[in-house]
Write an enzyme that holds these catalytic residues in place. Structure first.
Site, short mmCIF file in Angstrom:
data_model
loop_
_atom_site.label_atom_id
_atom_site.label_comp_id
_atom_site.label_asym_id
_atom_site.label_seq_id
_atom_site.Cartn_x
_atom_site.Cartn_y
_atom_site.Cartn_z
CG HIS A 10 -0.18 0.05 2.53
ND1 HIS A 10 0.37 1.20 3.05
CD2 HIS A 10 0.12 -0.94 3.41
CE1 HIS A 10 0.97 0.93 4.19
NE2 HIS A 10 0.84 -0.36 4.44
CD GLU A 88 1.96 -5.83 8.03
OE1 GLU A 88 2.12 -7.06 7.87
OE2 GLU A 88 2.71 -4.98 7.52
#
EC number: 5.4.2.1
Length: 221
Positions: A10, A88
């Site tokens: 990202h 994550e």
């Protein structure tokens, strides 16, 4: 089945900028983070690279990055599916803590003199010492162990294969530690324990039920 996966980290976030851990929590993309995602999309368009499907983790920073890439690349109509297992690492009670504070705590836990020494040990370790250390230190007992983290990511990659078209090129937006662990689960020598840059591309191919790595951490913009 033959799939080519563009595994993208990202764009840069507020927490990235101020040095705080994100994990399962989230913070918004910065203007720089949005720009680098858009630049990646433009670079893909210049190379005539298109996707047959697009996915991201469920974290807003990853979803937003995927949309920015696709819009800049001229693929606004492509739906972005989400895969929860490709988010994550979960830092448990350390979510939102300053990165340096956590590294200092882990250094003490490991009996090392300082955070810099700890990072040198961690980068070249055979196992994910950060995940193991954080899970041992977490006062809430919510942080993932290495086995839990890697097992979850492998489930996520299997889900990606199942939801993807039979063949083609796939965009998948995920996270720094997650991408490192995915790459190391394919080839343990492909990368040290260090995150690839924001909005970088690591290209993977899935063929004959086997993953192989074509590139790591490319900056296409």
């Amino acid at each position: 089945m033959s799939l080519e996966v563009y595994l993208v980290r990202h764009g840069k976030t507020v927490f990235n900028t101020v040095g705080r851990l994100q994990g399962w929590s989230d913070s918004p993309l910065t203007q720089e983070g949005r720009a680098v995602a858009e630049n990646l999309g433009l670079a893909l368009a210049e190379r005539n690279i298109t996707f047959d499907a697009a996915f991201s983790s469920i974290s807003p920073r990853a979803v937003d990055t995927a949309h920015l890439i696709l819009h800049a690349a001229g693929m606004r109509g492509l739906e972005v599916g989400t895969i929860a297992d490709l988010r994550e690492y979960c830092f448990g009670g350390f979510e939102g803590e300053y990165v340096q504070t956590v590294h200092q705590a882990v250094a003490r836990h490991r009996g090392l003199s300082d955070a810099d020494t700890w990072l040198q040990v961690f980068r070249s370790a055979e196992t994910h010492l950060l995940a193991e250390s954080v899970s041992e230190l977490d006062f809430l007992d919510l942080a993932e162990t290495e086995a839990q983290f890697v097992g979850r990511l492998r489930r996520g990659m299997r889900e990606l294969v199942c939801r993807a078209p039979g063949q083609g090129r796939i965009l998948m937006v995920s996270h720094g530690m997650a991408i490192t662990s995915i790459l190391k689960s394919i080839d343990k020598d492909s990368i040290p324990y260090q995150s690839v840059p924001n909005a970088s591309v690591s290209r993977l191919v899935f063929e004959g039920e086997v993953w192989r790595i074509e590139s790591v951490g490319e900056m296409l913009s």
